[in-house]
Scaffold this active site. Structure first.
Site, PDB file in Angstrom:
ATOM      1  N   TYR A  58      -1.604  63.457  27.811  1.00 29.78           N
ATOM      2  CA  TYR A  58      -1.679  62.061  26.854  1.00 29.78           C
ATOM      3  C   TYR A  58      -1.262  60.920  27.991  1.00 29.78           C
ATOM      4  CZ  TYR A  58      -2.814  65.544  23.155  1.00 29.78           C
ATOM      5  OH  TYR A  58      -3.275  66.474  22.671  1.00 29.78           O
TER       6      TYR A  58
ATOM      7  N   GLN B 118     -11.110  96.590   8.562  1.00 26.80           N
ATOM      8  CA  GLN B 118     -11.480  96.023   9.666  1.00 26.80           C
ATOM      9  C   GLN B 118     -10.506  95.552  10.829  1.00 26.80           C
ATOM     10  OE1 GLN B 118     -15.005  93.719   9.702  1.00 26.80           O
ATOM     11  NE2 GLN B 118     -15.335  94.178   7.490  1.00 26.80           N
TER      12      GLN B 118
ATOM     13  N   ARG C 289       8.461  64.846  25.221  1.00 23.57           N
ATOM     14  CA  ARG C 289       7.650  66.188  25.198  1.00 23.57           C
ATOM     15  C   ARG C 289       6.766  65.990  26.426  1.00 23.57           C
ATOM     16  NH1 ARG C 289       3.678  69.416  21.112  1.00 23.57           N
ATOM     17  NH2 ARG C 289       5.010  71.204  21.260  1.00 23.57           N
TER      18      ARG C 289
END
Length: 654
Positions: free
Chosen positions: A176, A427, A224
């Protein structure tokens, strides 16, 4: 295992002037729960569940600091004082449960995912360097805009302080805007914000300084970043270590929050929410390196889903705190359960990405396939005790039936679950046999434990018949009988060597050397079957009834799988409709041109053609005139997410 078993994870830690009760962090993540760009009741309820569940620190999702930062429709904005009331209410609630609260401050730069009105916005970056994933050509930021954006971070932090938060986190991860200034492959400026490492770190350092000046010395500032962007022309670990050392030397930051990956490339984006094929805690060495180099507190995030793993990471000195975000999406009470010795009761995340970041990418509020209450806290709340108590028979022990049984029994009903097979799971038992899907079997373990805790009478190897129904004498029946593989009609079906995915996974099929996988749903079954067979030495062609393999599954799971298929030499044929087969060929039809596509030299055709509902029990209970509820694939074949959600609703309805 009691708290003594996690002495490091549940030890307090102080960051700045904030002391946290433990080392568990819900890191910033998109929820799509905002209220027209503000924090409202849905998001407050969502974060409150994690704070009440014992999280030490909660970091709210990215909030846009400047009008040029809009990157999706209806984002959270902190560029005016209108944001303060919502954050103030959130802080009051989160602090009331004993958790710390920090807000992420964000500008995506060139990483534009969408827009507010459908028109492509102008994106800005350090330089006019396009990205690979979104194919955005950004406009270089002039110096006056850089100054304005830097100031907007500080203004946003001042608002967060006024709202009562403990701090802010500058998002410089995943390629970013701040990372675009750091990266010399992206930042080609010739002024004070480009060139040398000192200049390329200046944008971040100026942001931190502006925040400190406006929010005060006792307000937490975190950063961050990606310890390694794992991308073509991305920042590598050595680059990031040098940058972190220089940024930390200013003495402004309180902590680093370390992740991996980049939004700028498909390969890098997988690490934004790493799927189950990534190693547990694989980012921890990156955090350890940054902590050792800078001496600052470090948070690491990346596939840390169990308290045992977090404890090891902290005990080994690889990090001071662990981001366990998806773990708490799946089980908001994870921290409290671990601290009180109820480790076996934790609903462990399986890293499927389907309803968490998968929902975000599809534009829907966050949830979890195992815990449909996530993101729907205001709608469901805590299950109410049943009055009167009833006898409930659940037919089928797949995920939907198990969830229905657990919820109904938790509410006080007398519940018996009948499963015709010797094992529970439906499943999901097959899904876990596909490559890199073993963790999917965790849904069986988790739901089985939920049933045990609720007191469900589990009867395996029992067929639901008129006699067994009469013998149990239920007041109501929940039908969760699932589905069977769909075999469509096509020429040569009975003459060619044709098998279905279930037969292959159960070891009931002899598959030849050259295989065509006919994938109608473009989901994880076809793509997984192609990978499994290729791994086992078969020559595989994957014919997809869609524009790409894995079209219907979450993009990080799909994209990584496509990469593995390419490495295994699997030939993918998109836009294909199954038409016919004979002893050595499969006949396809292009779904747009209707032209024939012939695959020659085929030994086996493997069908991944979806499923057909199994309705025999439904027909039986209708004939008997019994009250009943239908859930999952026996209604319409879909996924475990829908089955579990419908199981929850049925358990609440009986």
């Amino acid at each position: 295992m009691s708290q003594a078993g996690f002495p490091n994870l549940f030890s307090p830690i102080t960051i700045g002037n904030l002391t946290l009760r433990n080392r568990i962090v819900s890191t910033g993540h998109e929820t799509h729960l905002n209220d027209q760009g503000r924090i409202g009741d849905r998001m407050i309820a969502y974060h409150e569940a994690r704070a009440r569940g014992g999280a030490g620190l909660i970091v709210t999702e990215v909030a846009l600091v400047h009008p040029s930062a809009v990157f999706v429709a209806d984002p959270i904005r902190v560029d005016t004082d209108e944001c303060i009331p919502g954050y103030r209410q959130l802080a009051k609630v989160v602090h009331g449960h004993g958790s710390g609260l920090i807000a992420q401050l964000f500008h995506p730069g060139r990483e534009m995912l969408a827009s507010e009105d459908g028109t492509a916005p102008v994106s800005y970056s350090s330089s006019p360097t396009p990205n690979e994933r979104f194919h955005v050509m950004p406009r270089p930021m002039p110096l006056e805009m850089i100054a304005e954006v830097i100031s907007s971070y500080g203004d946003a932090a001042r608002r967060m302080r006024e709202a009562g938060l403990d701090g802010v986190e500058i998002v410089a991860s995943h390629g970013y805007l701040p990372a675009q200034f750091l990266n010399p492959q992206v930042n080609r400026r010739g002024d004070a914000y480009g060139g040398s490492l000192e200049n390329r770190t200046r944008f971040i350092r100026d942001i931190a300084a502006d925040i400190r000046a406006k929010a005060g010395k006792d307000f937490i500032i975190g950063l961050r970043l990606s310890g390694d962007e794992r991308s073509h022309e991305g920042l590598e670990q050595s680059d990031m270590l040098e940058a972190c050392a220089m940024i930390a030397a200013d003495g402004v930051l309180d902590y680093f929050s370390v992740v991996a990956g980049s939004s700028a490339t498909l390969a890098g984006s997988v690490h934004i929410a790493p799927p189950m094929f990534e190693e547990v805690g694989y980012t921890a060495p990156m955090g350890q390196a940054i902590g050792a180099r800078t001496g600052l507190t470090t948070i690491v995030t990346g596939r840390i889903n169990q308290p045992q793993d977090a404890e090891k990471i902290i005990a080994s000195g690889q990090a001071d705190l662990c981001g366990m975000t998806r773990a708490m999406i799946c089980d908001p009470d994870m921290a409290n359960k671990a601290q009180t010795g109820r480790v076996d009761d934790i609903r462990a995340c399986i890293g499927c990405n389907q309803a968490c970041i998968g929902h975000f990418h599809d534009g829907y509020p966050i949830s979890c396939i195992q815990n449909p209450v996530s993101g729907r806290e205001l709608h469901f709340g805590a299950p109410a005790l049943a009055t009167p108590k009833r006898r409930v028979l659940v037919a089928g022990g797949g995920p939907g039936g198990m969830k229905a049984a657990a919820i109904a029994a938790e509410r006080g009903h007398e519940v018996a679950l009948f499963e015709r097979n010797a094992q529970l799971g439906g499943q999901a038992r097959l899904a876990q046999l596909l490559p890199h899907r073993a963790e999917f079997g965790g849904i069986i373990t988790n739901l089985t434990r939920e049933m045990e805790l609720a007191g469900v009478d589990i009867r395996k190897g029992v067929e639901v018949t008129e006699a067994s129904i009469t013998d149990y004498a239920p007041d109501t029946v929940i039908v969760a009988t699932g589905a069977t593989p769909r075999w469509p009609e096509f020429e040569g079906r009975d003459d060619a060597h044709v098998v279905d995915a279930w037969q292959v996974l159960q070891g009931d099929a002899d598959v030849g050397k050259s295989v065509v996988v006919a994938d109608w749903r473009a989901d994880w079954i076809g793509i997984g079957m192609a990978e499994l067979l290729a791994q086992n030495g078969h020559s595989v062609r994957l014919a997809v009834n869609g524009y790409m393999a894995g079209q219907s599954i979450q993009m990080y799971v799909r994209d990584a799988s496509i990469g593995r298929l390419h490495g295994l030499g699997v030939e993918t044929l998109p836009f294909m409709r199954l038409f016919g087969a004979d002893e050595d060929s499969v006949y396809l039809q292009h779904i747009m041109s209707n032209e024939a596509v012939i695959c020659e030299g085929v030994d086996t055709l493997v069908l991944c053609q979806g499923h057909t509902p199994r309705n025999t029990v439904e027909d039986l209970v209708r004939e008997l005139g019994l009250e009943h509820h239908l859930i999952g694939d026996c209604v319409a074949p879909r996924t475990a997410e829908e089955a579990v959600l419908e199981g929850l609703r049925a358990g609440l309805a009986v």
